[in-house]
Design a protein around this motif. Structure first.
Motif, PDB file in Angstrom:
ATOM      1  N   ASN A   6       0.789  -1.354   0.014  1.00  0.00           N
ATOM      2  CA  ASN A   6      -0.012  -0.078  -0.104  1.00  0.00           C
ATOM      3  C   ASN A   6       0.981   1.133   0.205  1.00  0.00           C
ATOM      4  O   ASN A   6       2.033   1.294   0.614  1.00  0.00           O
ATOM      5  N   PHE A   7       0.352   2.344  -0.818  1.00  0.00           N
ATOM      6  CA  PHE A   7       1.018   3.463  -0.822  1.00  0.00           C
ATOM      7  C   PHE A   7      -0.170   4.795  -0.819  1.00  0.00           C
ATOM      8  O   PHE A   7      -0.969   4.435  -1.536  1.00  0.00           O
ATOM      9  N   PHE A   8       0.023   5.534  -0.127  1.00  0.00           N
ATOM     10  CA  PHE A   8      -0.826   6.655  -0.023  1.00  0.00           C
ATOM     11  C   PHE A   8      -0.744   7.721  -1.072  1.00  0.00           C
ATOM     12  O   PHE A   8       0.459   8.279  -1.024  1.00  0.00           O
ATOM     13  N   GLY A   9      -1.500   8.018  -2.151  1.00  0.00           N
ATOM     14  CA  GLY A   9      -1.337   9.049  -3.104  1.00  0.00           C
ATOM     15  C   GLY A   9      -2.393   9.061  -4.068  1.00  0.00           C
ATOM     16  O   GLY A   9      -3.489   8.237  -3.983  1.00  0.00           O
ATOM     17  N   PRO A  10      -2.562   9.889  -4.954  1.00  0.00           N
ATOM     18  CA  PRO A  10      -3.597  10.231  -5.519  1.00  0.00           C
ATOM     19  C   PRO A  10      -4.144   9.262  -6.753  1.00  0.00           C
ATOM     20  O   PRO A  10      -5.123   9.180  -7.075  1.00  0.00           O
ATOM     21  N   PHE A  11      -3.210   8.399  -6.896  1.00  0.00           N
ATOM     22  CA  PHE A  11      -3.273   7.106  -7.924  1.00  0.00           C
ATOM     23  C   PHE A  11      -3.295   5.811  -7.352  1.00  0.00           C
ATOM     24  O   PHE A  11      -3.377   4.898  -8.113  1.00  0.00           O
ATOM     25  N   ALA A  12      -3.131   5.908  -6.023  1.00  0.00           N
ATOM     26  CA  ALA A  12      -3.036   4.306  -5.344  1.00  0.00           C
ATOM     27  C   ALA A  12      -4.396   3.619  -5.108  1.00  0.00           C
ATOM     28  O   ALA A  12      -5.520   4.625  -4.918  1.00  0.00           O
ATOM     29  N   PHE A  13      -4.317   2.559  -5.040  1.00  0.00           N
ATOM     30  CA  PHE A  13      -5.410   1.817  -4.674  1.00  0.00           C
ATOM     31  C   PHE A  13      -4.931   0.689  -3.474  1.00  0.00           C
ATOM     32  O   PHE A  13      -4.077   0.357  -3.151  1.00  0.00           O
ATOM     33  N   GLU A  14      -6.070   0.659  -2.618  1.00  0.00           N
ATOM     34  CA  GLU A  14      -5.727  -0.121  -1.450  1.00  0.00           C
ATOM     35  C   GLU A  14      -5.542  -1.696  -1.727  1.00  0.00           C
ATOM     36  O   GLU A  14      -6.576  -1.986  -2.378  1.00  0.00           O
ATOM     37  N   LEU A  15      -4.430  -2.135  -1.240  1.00  0.00           N
ATOM     38  CA  LEU A  15      -4.429  -3.602  -1.496  1.00  0.00           C
ATOM     39  C   LEU A  15      -4.403  -4.647  -0.430  1.00  0.00           C
ATOM     40  O   LEU A  15      -4.141  -4.173   0.767  1.00  0.00           O
ATOM     41  N   ASN A  16      -4.841  -5.602  -0.792  1.00  0.00           N
ATOM     42  CA  ASN A  16      -4.823  -6.835   0.319  1.00  0.00           C
ATOM     43  C   ASN A  16      -4.375  -8.126  -0.209  1.00  0.00           C
ATOM     44  O   ASN A  16      -4.843  -8.799  -1.138  1.00  0.00           O
ATOM     45  N   PHE A  17      -2.975  -8.482  -0.129  1.00  0.00           N
ATOM     46  CA  PHE A  17      -2.143  -9.920  -0.467  1.00  0.00           C
ATOM     47  C   PHE A  17      -2.878 -11.008   0.043  1.00  0.00           C
ATOM     48  O   PHE A  17      -3.497 -10.944   1.416  1.00  0.00           O
ATOM     49  N   ALA A  60      -3.252 -14.315   2.094  1.00  0.00           N
ATOM     50  CA  ALA A  60      -2.635 -14.805   3.306  1.00  0.00           C
ATOM     51  C   ALA A  60      -1.554 -15.701   2.912  1.00  0.00           C
ATOM     52  O   ALA A  60      -1.662 -16.705   2.225  1.00  0.00           O
ATOM     53  N   GLY A  61      -0.613 -15.328   3.770  1.00  0.00           N
ATOM     54  CA  GLY A  61       0.618 -16.292   3.385  1.00  0.00           C
ATOM     55  C   GLY A  61       1.688 -15.602   2.455  1.00  0.00           C
ATOM     56  O   GLY A  61       2.643 -16.240   2.123  1.00  0.00           O
ATOM     57  N   PHE A  62       1.048 -14.784   1.693  1.00  0.00           N
ATOM     58  CA  PHE A  62       1.787 -14.364   0.288  1.00  0.00           C
ATOM     59  C   PHE A  62       2.964 -13.358   0.881  1.00  0.00           C
ATOM     60  O   PHE A  62       2.904 -12.481   1.735  1.00  0.00           O
ATOM     61  N   ARG A  63       4.482 -13.604   0.602  1.00  0.00           N
ATOM     62  CA  ARG A  63       5.305 -12.936   1.347  1.00  0.00           C
ATOM     63  C   ARG A  63       6.244 -12.218  -0.210  1.00  0.00           C
ATOM     64  O   ARG A  63       7.001 -12.816  -0.565  1.00  0.00           O
ATOM     65  N   PRO A  64       5.890 -10.885  -0.789  1.00  0.00           N
ATOM     66  CA  PRO A  64       6.572 -10.489  -1.640  1.00  0.00           C
ATOM     67  C   PRO A  64       7.946 -10.197  -1.559  1.00  0.00           C
ATOM     68  O   PRO A  64       8.121  -9.548  -0.615  1.00  0.00           O
ATOM     69  N   THR A 109      11.291  -7.819  -2.414  1.00  0.00           N
ATOM     70  CA  THR A 109      11.754  -6.291  -2.461  1.00  0.00           C
ATOM     71  C   THR A 109      11.354  -5.952  -4.005  1.00  0.00           C
ATOM     72  O   THR A 109      10.827  -5.002  -4.140  1.00  0.00           O
ATOM     73  N   LYS A 110      11.836  -6.767  -5.056  1.00  0.00           N
ATOM     74  CA  LYS A 110      11.791  -6.453  -6.686  1.00  0.00           C
ATOM     75  C   LYS A 110      10.261  -6.121  -6.573  1.00  0.00           C
ATOM     76  O   LYS A 110       9.612  -5.386  -7.325  1.00  0.00           O
ATOM     77  N   TYR A 111       9.272  -7.170  -6.223  1.00  0.00           N
ATOM     78  CA  TYR A 111       7.873  -7.082  -6.469  1.00  0.00           C
ATOM     79  C   TYR A 111       7.549  -6.095  -6.007  1.00  0.00           C
ATOM     80  O   TYR A 111       6.636  -5.171  -6.530  1.00  0.00           O
ATOM     81  N   LEU A 112       7.702  -5.718  -4.693  1.00  0.00           N
ATOM     82  CA  LEU A 112       7.099  -4.328  -3.995  1.00  0.00           C
ATOM     83  C   LEU A 112       7.501  -3.152  -4.743  1.00  0.00           C
ATOM     84  O   LEU A 112       6.699  -2.210  -4.881  1.00  0.00           O
ATOM     85  N   GLU A 113       8.706  -3.202  -5.378  1.00  0.00           N
ATOM     86  CA  GLU A 113       9.109  -1.847  -5.959  1.00  0.00           C
ATOM     87  C   GLU A 113       8.136  -1.740  -7.351  1.00  0.00           C
ATOM     88  O   GLU A 113       7.952  -0.633  -7.578  1.00  0.00           O
TER      89      GLU A 113
END
Length: 256
Positions: free
Chosen positions: A174-185, A187-191, A193-197
């Motif tokens: 999640n990232f707070f900004g004018p073009f962001a959407f609330e995300l819910n991965f 359960a058990g998903f561990r992204p 660093t590259k994926y998160l970027e």
């Protein structure tokens, strides 16, 4: 078929009465008789349920402006500002529309809606565009949050989640900004660093409003693809419970 309708309804009602479903809701139904006694089973609404039922007509009347607003937004997002009546009826309960809305609701607002025949199918058409409605539920939520942040920080907008300088890749995506959407991965998903970027980059990616016609943009454009997410998000926001079945979503594919 007409001859079978009434017996089918009666048999279904009988099964409901004889099952334990009704007894699981004592705040709504009062059951007497049956069991060891020879008295017939009597099912009636509780006083509380009767009061709610009596208020339903007034509630529906109060809801009407909201339903009209949502129908207008529904049509405004479609490619040609029109949707087959049959498809809207498929979403009738999810949208909170009254039964036979095409007869009871639509004729009351000729300045907003009309029903026209296209290739043998009745379509609900938008008669007038309302620019004040071309704002998404996501944007409204963002505005409220920003206003609350401004109040908390006395107009400085230095609230931690709102300050771009302090923004970083969160583990939940999640990232707070004018073009962001609330995300819910899941359960058990561990992204990693590259994926998160990549998620962070996508969250910051600007996109056209879902109320702008999608024919103006190349479908392969990442911004257009993100707009499709925004359309789906806004469409769900117009429903009573923010959800639709996969079949209902698929039915609107051509129009959206």
């Amino acid at each position: 078929m007409d001859l079978q309708k009434k017996p089918s309804i009666i048999l279904e009602l009988k099964n409901i009465i004889l099952s334990t479903v009704i007894e699981k809701h004592p705040s709504i139904f009062h059951v007497s008789g049956g069991g060891g006694s020879r008295s017939p089973i009597v099912v009636k609404l509780t006083d509380k349920a009767q009061k709610v039922a009596a208020e339903e007509a007034d509630v529906r009347k109060l809801m009407e402006p909201i339903l009209v607003r949502n129908l207008k937004k529904l049509l405004m997002m479609s490619l040609d500002c029109r949707v087959p009546l049959k498809k809207i009826a498929f979403l009738e309960s999810e949208l909170g529309l009254p039964r036979y809305f095409n007869q009871s609701l639509i004729p009351k607002y000729p300045e907003f809606f009309s029903v026209k025949d296209i290739n043998g199918r009745p379509y609900l058409h938008l008669e007038s565009w309302d620019s004040s409605l071309a704002i998404t539920a996501r944007e409204e939520k963002l505005q409220k949050f920003a206003a609350a942040a401004a109040e908390k920080d006395k107009g400085g907008l230095h609230f931690a989640r709102y300050n771009k300088k302090e923004a970083k890749v969160n583990r939940d995506g999640n990232f707070f900004g004018p073009f962001a959407f609330e995300l819910n991965f899941p359960a058990g998903f561990r992204p990693n660093t590259k994926y998160l970027e990549e998620v962070h980059k996508w969250q910051k990616l600007p996109f056209p409003s879902p109320y702008l016609n999608r024919r103006r943009f190349e479908q392969a454009d990442p911004k257009a693809r993100k707009q499709a997410v925004a359309v789906l998000h806004e469409l769900l926001s117009l429903t009573m419970e923010n959800r639709m079945s996969s079949a209902q979503l698929d039915a609107f594919h051509a129009e959206y």
